[in-house]
Design a protein around this motif. Sequence first.
Motif, PDB file in Angstrom:
ATOM      1  N   LYS A   1       5.345 -15.673   3.620  1.00  0.00           N
ATOM      2  CA  LYS A   1       4.425 -14.647   3.117  1.00  0.00           C
ATOM      3  C   LYS A   1       4.132 -13.578   4.159  1.00  0.00           C
ATOM      4  N   TYR A   2       4.282 -13.896   5.434  1.00  0.00           N
ATOM      5  CA  TYR A   2       4.035 -12.911   6.480  1.00  0.00           C
ATOM      6  C   TYR A   2       5.228 -11.975   6.676  1.00  0.00           C
ATOM      7  N   LYS A   3       6.375 -12.381   6.178  1.00  0.00           N
ATOM      8  CA  LYS A   3       7.566 -11.543   6.301  1.00  0.00           C
ATOM      9  C   LYS A   3       7.936 -10.889   4.978  1.00  0.00           C
ATOM     10  N   ALA A   4       7.108 -11.089   3.974  1.00  0.00           N
ATOM     11  CA  ALA A   4       7.357 -10.501   2.654  1.00  0.00           C
ATOM     12  C   ALA A   4       6.790  -9.081   2.608  1.00  0.00           C
ATOM     13  N   ARG A   5       7.169  -8.290   3.573  1.00  0.00           N
ATOM     14  CA  ARG A   5       6.679  -6.910   3.682  1.00  0.00           C
ATOM     15  C   ARG A   5       7.878  -5.977   3.758  1.00  0.00           C
ATOM     16  N   ILE A   6       7.709  -4.789   3.235  1.00  0.00           N
ATOM     17  CA  ILE A   6       8.807  -3.825   3.252  1.00  0.00           C
ATOM     18  C   ILE A   6       9.159  -3.428   4.686  1.00  0.00           C
ATOM     19  N   LYS A   7       8.188  -3.479   5.611  1.00  0.00           N
ATOM     20  CA  LYS A   7       8.473  -3.131   7.006  1.00  0.00           C
ATOM     21  C   LYS A   7       9.489  -4.096   7.613  1.00  0.00           C
ATOM     22  N   ILE A   8       9.453  -5.350   7.205  1.00  0.00           N
ATOM     23  CA  ILE A   8      10.407  -6.343   7.705  1.00  0.00           C
ATOM     24  C   ILE A   8      11.802  -6.024   7.182  1.00  0.00           C
ATOM     25  N   LEU A   9      11.909  -5.666   5.897  1.00  0.00           N
ATOM     26  CA  LEU A   9      13.206  -5.341   5.315  1.00  0.00           C
ATOM     27  C   LEU A   9      13.788  -4.083   5.951  1.00  0.00           C
ATOM     28  N   VAL A  10      12.972  -3.046   6.103  1.00  0.00           N
ATOM     29  CA  VAL A  10      13.468  -1.807   6.713  1.00  0.00           C
ATOM     30  C   VAL A  10      13.931  -2.084   8.144  1.00  0.00           C
ATOM     31  N   ASN A  11      13.197  -2.909   8.866  1.00  0.00           N
ATOM     32  CA  ASN A  11      13.594  -3.263  10.230  1.00  0.00           C
ATOM     33  C   ASN A  11      14.910  -4.052  10.230  1.00  0.00           C
TER      34      ASN A  11
ATOM     35  N   GLY B   1       5.989   1.274   7.084  1.00  0.00           N
ATOM     36  CA  GLY B   1       4.919   1.251   8.076  1.00  0.00           C
ATOM     37  C   GLY B   1       4.001   0.064   7.854  1.00  0.00           C
ATOM     38  N   GLY B   2       3.202  -0.227   8.849  1.00  0.00           N
ATOM     39  CA  GLY B   2       2.236  -1.306   8.702  1.00  0.00           C
ATOM     40  C   GLY B   2       1.509  -1.562  10.003  1.00  0.00           C
ATOM     41  N   LEU B   3       0.364  -2.155   9.879  1.00  0.00           N
ATOM     42  CA  LEU B   3      -0.423  -2.525  11.048  1.00  0.00           C
ATOM     43  C   LEU B   3      -0.417  -4.041  11.172  1.00  0.00           C
ATOM     44  N   GLY B   4      -1.475  -4.604  11.666  1.00  0.00           N
ATOM     45  CA  GLY B   4      -1.547  -6.056  11.781  1.00  0.00           C
ATOM     46  C   GLY B   4      -0.907  -6.545  13.062  1.00  0.00           C
ATOM     47  N   ARG B   5      -0.411  -7.753  13.004  1.00  0.00           N
ATOM     48  CA  ARG B   5       0.146  -8.407  14.186  1.00  0.00           C
ATOM     49  C   ARG B   5       1.365  -7.664  14.728  1.00  0.00           C
TER      50      ARG B   5
ATOM     51  N   LYS C   1       0.826  -1.206   0.000  1.00  0.00           N
ATOM     52  CA  LYS C   1       0.000   0.000   0.000  1.00  0.00           C
ATOM     53  C   LYS C   1       0.860   1.255   0.000  1.00  0.00           C
ATOM     54  N   ILE C   2       0.459   2.193  -0.851  1.00  0.00           N
ATOM     55  CA  ILE C   2       1.086   3.510  -0.904  1.00  0.00           C
ATOM     56  C   ILE C   2       0.015   4.526  -0.550  1.00  0.00           C
TER      57      ILE C   2
ATOM     58  N   VAL D   1       1.490   4.361   8.489  1.00  0.00           N
ATOM     59  CA  VAL D   1       1.196   2.942   8.670  1.00  0.00           C
ATOM     60  C   VAL D   1       0.982   2.238   7.324  1.00  0.00           C
ATOM     61  N   HIS D   2       1.618   2.764   6.284  1.00  0.00           N
ATOM     62  CA  HIS D   2       1.561   2.140   4.965  1.00  0.00           C
ATOM     63  C   HIS D   2       2.969   1.736   4.540  1.00  0.00           C
TER      64      HIS D   2
END
Length: 172
Positions: A90-100, A49-53, A11-12, A26-27
């Motif tokens: 698939k739960y770690k395939a998020r840009i927030k994980i990479l930035v972290n 950014g991101g929400l969820g778990r 999401k952008i 949170v996007h």
Amino acid sequence: PEFDWLPRKFKIAVSSASDDRAAIDVHDIGLRVYRDAEGERRVDFRVGGGLGRTPVIAETIRSGLSMRHLLTYLEAIMRVYNRYGRRDNKYKARIKILVNDLGAAEFARQVEEEWVLVKPLGLDPPPSELARIAAHFAPPVLDANAPVEIDQSNPDFANWVTVNTHPHRAPG
């Protein structure tokens, strides 16, 4: 084809209001667009950014970039994410994980390096095309003397109006 393997959601969000109404923090990518003192449009890039778990607030990786470079800078962000983002879960395939994992400073450094390569590719539209598009979005001519009538005889509706509305930027 380079971006066929984005995660299950990406999401952008874009906000240009003085109060962020798009929740850009949170996007995956949040863009804050504004005009500088000279009137040029600028953009701040917030990533990860991101929400969820695992809720995460995005990090600013670039501030004050001229809007004319929006597409090439987004392209650079996406290329870095595509190159190093996780695909094993698939739960770690998020840009927030990479930035972290990399850290915001390292992610920003890699985006800047990639941007040096992407910038000369001619992906950003020429100023003439941007001006042509902008001409279709001229603000309407509004009558400042037009009466504004809101029937507030219902107390519940009157309360709703008080809480949920504010004056328009154009009088009337």
